[in-house]
Every structure is written in structure tokens, then in C-alpha cells.
Design a protein around this motif. Structure first.
Motif, PDB file in Angstrom:
ATOM      1  N   ASP A  47      43.311  28.574  48.606  1.00 32.95           N
ATOM      2  CA  ASP A  47      43.658  29.987  48.432  1.00 32.95           C
ATOM      3  C   ASP A  47      42.560  30.735  47.688  1.00 32.95           C
ATOM      4  O   ASP A  47      42.264  31.892  47.992  1.00 32.95           O
ATOM      5  N   LEU A  48      41.957  30.072  46.697  1.00 30.78           N
ATOM      6  CA  LEU A  48      40.873  30.695  45.948  1.00 30.78           C
ATOM      7  C   LEU A  48      39.655  30.920  46.836  1.00 30.78           C
ATOM      8  O   LEU A  48      39.000  31.969  46.769  1.00 30.78           O
ATOM      9  N   GLU A  49      39.333  29.947  47.692  1.00 30.13           N
ATOM     10  CA  GLU A  49      38.219  30.092  48.626  1.00 30.13           C
ATOM     11  C   GLU A  49      38.465  31.256  49.586  1.00 30.13           C
ATOM     12  O   GLU A  49      37.554  32.022  49.901  1.00 30.13           O
ATOM     13  N   LYS A  50      39.707  31.398  50.040  1.00 33.27           N
ATOM     14  CA  LYS A  50      40.055  32.501  50.935  1.00 33.27           C
ATOM     15  C   LYS A  50      39.886  33.842  50.212  1.00 33.27           C
ATOM     16  O   LYS A  50      39.374  34.804  50.769  1.00 33.27           O
ATOM     17  N   HIS A  51      40.302  33.872  48.943  1.00 32.98           N
ATOM     18  CA  HIS A  51      40.209  35.099  48.155  1.00 32.98           C
ATOM     19  C   HIS A  51      38.756  35.473  47.886  1.00 32.98           C
ATOM     20  O   HIS A  51      38.378  36.646  47.967  1.00 32.98           O
ATOM     21  N   LEU A  52      37.911  34.478  47.588  1.00 37.18           N
ATOM     22  CA  LEU A  52      36.514  34.737  47.265  1.00 37.18           C
ATOM     23  C   LEU A  52      35.638  34.865  48.507  1.00 37.18           C
ATOM     24  O   LEU A  52      34.540  35.423  48.440  1.00 37.18           O
ATOM     25  N   GLY A  53      36.105  34.313  49.617  1.00 39.50           N
ATOM     26  CA  GLY A  53      35.326  34.368  50.847  1.00 39.50           C
ATOM     27  C   GLY A  53      34.187  33.375  50.889  1.00 39.50           C
ATOM     28  O   GLY A  53      33.211  33.560  51.627  1.00 39.50           O
ATOM     29  N   ILE A  54      34.286  32.301  50.104  1.00 40.33           N
ATOM     30  CA  ILE A  54      33.251  31.269  50.085  1.00 40.33           C
ATOM     31  C   ILE A  54      33.896  29.889  50.037  1.00 40.33           C
ATOM     32  O   ILE A  54      35.064  29.755  49.686  1.00 40.33           O
ATOM     33  N   LYS A  55      33.110  28.878  50.395  1.00 41.35           N
ATOM     34  CA  LYS A  55      33.555  27.493  50.306  1.00 41.35           C
ATOM     35  C   LYS A  55      33.092  26.922  48.966  1.00 41.35           C
ATOM     36  O   LYS A  55      31.909  26.978  48.639  1.00 41.35           O
ATOM     37  N   LEU A  56      34.013  26.397  48.192  1.00 42.70           N
ATOM     38  CA  LEU A  56      33.676  25.838  46.883  1.00 42.70           C
ATOM     39  C   LEU A  56      33.413  24.336  47.004  1.00 42.70           C
ATOM     40  O   LEU A  56      34.193  23.601  47.603  1.00 42.70           O
ATOM     41  N   SER A  57      32.303  23.901  46.419  1.00 38.40           N
ATOM     42  CA  SER A  57      32.001  22.471  46.399  1.00 38.40           C
ATOM     43  C   SER A  57      32.281  21.850  45.043  1.00 38.40           C
ATOM     44  O   SER A  57      32.236  20.621  44.892  1.00 38.40           O
ATOM     45  N   GLY A  58      32.558  22.694  44.030  1.00 38.63           N
ATOM     46  CA  GLY A  58      32.854  22.170  42.705  1.00 38.63           C
ATOM     47  C   GLY A  58      32.796  23.269  41.663  1.00 38.63           C
ATOM     48  O   GLY A  58      32.609  24.449  41.977  1.00 38.63           O
ATOM     49  N   PHE A  59      32.975  22.888  40.403  1.00 36.77           N
ATOM     50  CA  PHE A  59      32.957  23.824  39.282  1.00 36.77           C
ATOM     51  C   PHE A  59      31.926  23.351  38.257  1.00 36.77           C
ATOM     52  O   PHE A  59      31.861  22.160  37.941  1.00 36.77           O
ATOM     53  N   LEU A  60      31.120  24.276  37.750  1.00 35.55           N
ATOM     54  CA  LEU A  60      30.167  23.977  36.688  1.00 35.55           C
ATOM     55  C   LEU A  60      30.892  24.139  35.363  1.00 35.55           C
ATOM     56  O   LEU A  60      31.236  25.253  34.965  1.00 35.55           O
ATOM     57  N   GLY A  61      31.159  23.036  34.695  1.00 38.17           N
ATOM     58  CA  GLY A  61      32.029  23.056  33.529  1.00 38.17           C
ATOM     59  C   GLY A  61      31.302  23.070  32.199  1.00 38.17           C
ATOM     60  O   GLY A  61      30.069  22.958  32.122  1.00 38.17           O
ATOM     61  N   LEU A  62      32.074  23.190  31.134  1.00 38.96           N
ATOM     62  CA  LEU A  62      31.512  23.244  29.781  1.00 38.96           C
ATOM     63  C   LEU A  62      30.832  21.941  29.391  1.00 38.96           C
ATOM     64  O   LEU A  62      29.942  21.933  28.540  1.00 38.96           O
ATOM     65  N   ASN A  63      31.246  20.818  29.999  1.00 35.87           N
ATOM     66  CA  ASN A  63      30.586  19.562  29.654  1.00 35.87           C
ATOM     67  C   ASN A  63      29.108  19.585  30.034  1.00 35.87           C
ATOM     68  O   ASN A  63      28.291  18.882  29.437  1.00 35.87           O
ATOM     69  N   PHE A  64      28.741  20.421  31.015  1.00 35.07           N
ATOM     70  CA  PHE A  64      27.328  20.607  31.363  1.00 35.07           C
ATOM     71  C   PHE A  64      26.697  21.710  30.524  1.00 35.07           C
ATOM     72  O   PHE A  64      25.632  21.540  29.940  1.00 35.07           O
ATOM     73  N   ILE A  65      27.365  22.859  30.446  1.00 34.46           N
ATOM     74  CA  ILE A  65      26.799  24.028  29.775  1.00 34.46           C
ATOM     75  C   ILE A  65      26.515  23.740  28.303  1.00 34.46           C
ATOM     76  O   ILE A  65      25.516  24.195  27.736  1.00 34.46           O
ATOM     77  N   GLN A  66      27.372  22.958  27.655  1.00 35.61           N
ATOM     78  CA  GLN A  66      27.210  22.668  26.241  1.00 35.61           C
ATOM     79  C   GLN A  66      26.028  21.759  25.937  1.00 35.61           C
ATOM     80  O   GLN A  66      25.716  21.522  24.768  1.00 35.61           O
TER      81      GLN A  66
END
Length: 233
Positions: free
Chosen positions: A23-42
Motif C-alpha cells: 500500500d505504501l509503494e502504491k501511495h508513493l508510486g515507487i517500488k521499495l527495496s528496503g529502509f535505511l535505518g538508524l543503525n546505519f545513520i548513527q
């Protein structure tokens, strides 16, 4: 990533998400392959977001106009108030929220122009939101401007009072400084032509439209406009 000079410097634990993102992909109009999380950003001292230029940067400090405290890192929590300086509360910094939000209608003592009955996909299922325009934001005694806030009517109780969303962030270059524990904001010199900032004219919107299967379709008729769109499928 050689550009970030992080080759072999650390390992990143990847987790397979159990969240249905269709549903989120439909709303955004893109295909999601994953999420960039805080474990990386930190892994970095700071992380900058420039929504107008579609740019993110790591370890790139900015000259900022003002800062909000980073009271918690995971999740990222700050604090501010709406309407006046007396309604201060914890706020979730959420890059996944298009509009800022509040969770208690008693926080509004003034009648704002509103648009009610919007529906969006979320981790909790279909989220129903009423929007209120031109609500002032304060940090301590500083007025940070007027912004549209959403009131989600069907979410469970949250451990914070507000959500700081993209409609506020898009006005600035935002730097998450994990070393100083601050969220720094610099006014963006480029005009915001993105969809994030809804103004007081939102009260006149009667239908919600999404792009699906290469066509625009009406996904929702908003509250108060049912009689004006009786033939809309």
C-alpha cells in the motif's frame, strides 16, 4: 561505499522486514527495496537532509539558524509546542510523515481552516487524518512559523505529543548531529515547490487523488463533500 570511505570499516546487520509495503509503494508510486535505518545513520557524527534538492549527506556540518534538542536517538525525539509556548511536549522527528501531526484536539483553542477524512497507508493499516492549517510552532519563546498539522483519528495512543514531518523539514536543510545531540536547521534558499507544504486553502479540497496503474484515480471523498461528488466512483 567508496564515496563515503566506509569500505570494510563496519558491518551492517540487515533485517528482513515483516511489514507489507504494497500500500505504501502504491501511495508513493515507487517500488521499495528496503529502509535505511538508524543503525546505519548513527555510524556517522551527523547526517544532513535537503529535501528540495533530493540530497542526503554524511559528516557534512551546516551553518544553522536554530537548533532543537535531540532528547532521544532511537527513535529521534525532540520537543516543541503549538499555538503558544505553554503546550510544550515530546515530538517524534519522522522523515516518513508528509505532514506534522498532533494527537490531542484539546491542544487547539483557536478554530483553524480544516480538511477532514483523508486516508493513508501506515504500519497500523489505513490511517485517517484531519488536517488543520496555519498552526504556529514554538520552541521555547521562538516562533518557528505556521504549518499544517494532521490529527490522526484512529491511531493507538502514542508516547509523544507531536510528530515533526516533511512539511516543516522541507523548508530547511536539516542536520542530525549525533555528536552534539541536536537537530540543526538552516533556511533553504531554494523555493519549496514540493507537495509537502499544504496551506490554508486545504479546506476547499473535496477529493483525494492517487496515481495508480498509469492513471489518476479518486481514492477518497473527503468529509463534507459527499453530496458534491455523488457520481464519482
Amino acid at each position: 561505499n567508496l564515496d563515503l570511505k566506509i569500505e570494510n570499516e563496519f558491518k551492517l546487520d540487515l533485517q528482513k522486514s515483516t511489514v507489507d509495503t504494497s500500500d505504501l509503494e502504491k501511495h508513493l508510486g515507487i517500488k521499495l527495496s528496503g529502509f535505511l535505518g538508524l543503525n546505519f545513520i548513527q555510524k556517522f557524527e551527523n547526517f544532513s537532509i535537503n529535501l528540495i534538492e533530493n540530497k542526503i549527506e554524511f559528516n557534512a556540518l551546516i551553518d544553522y539558524d536554530f537548533s532543537l534538542p535531540m532528547l532521544s536517538v532511537n527513535p529521534i525525539i525532540t520537543n516543541f509546542s503549538i499555538e503558544n509556548i505553554d503546550k510544550n511536549g515530546f515530538a517524534l522527528f519522522d522523515t516518513g510523515a508528509f505532514q506534522s501531526m498532533f494527537f490531542d484536539l484539546n491542544d487547539l483553542s483557536i478554530r483553524y481552516k480544516s480538511s477532514k477524512g483523508w486516508a493513508f497507508p501506515s504500519a497500523f493499516g489505513k490511517m485517517l487524518i484531519d488536517y488543520y492549517a496555519e498552526i504556529p510552532i514554538y520552541f521555547e519563546k521562538q516562533n518557528l512559523g505556521n504549518y499544517t498539522f494532521g490529527y490522526p483519528s484512529n491511531l493507538p495512543r502514542m508516547p509523544f505529543k507531536y510528530v515533526l514531518g516533511l512539511n516543516f523539514m522541507s523548508e530547511f536543510i536539516v542536520n542530525l548531529n549525533f555528536k552534539r545531540k541536536t537537530i540543526d536547521f538552516k533556511k533553504n534558499s531554494i523555493k519549496n515547490n514540493k507537495i509537502f507544504k499544504l496551506n490554508s486553502d486545504i479546506y476547499s479540497i473535496g477529493i483525494q487523488v492517487i496515481f495508480e496503474n498509469n492513471a489518476f484515480i479518486v481514492s477518497n471523498i473527503l468529509a463534507g463533500f459527499e453530496n458534491k461528488f455523488v457520481n464519482v466512483n
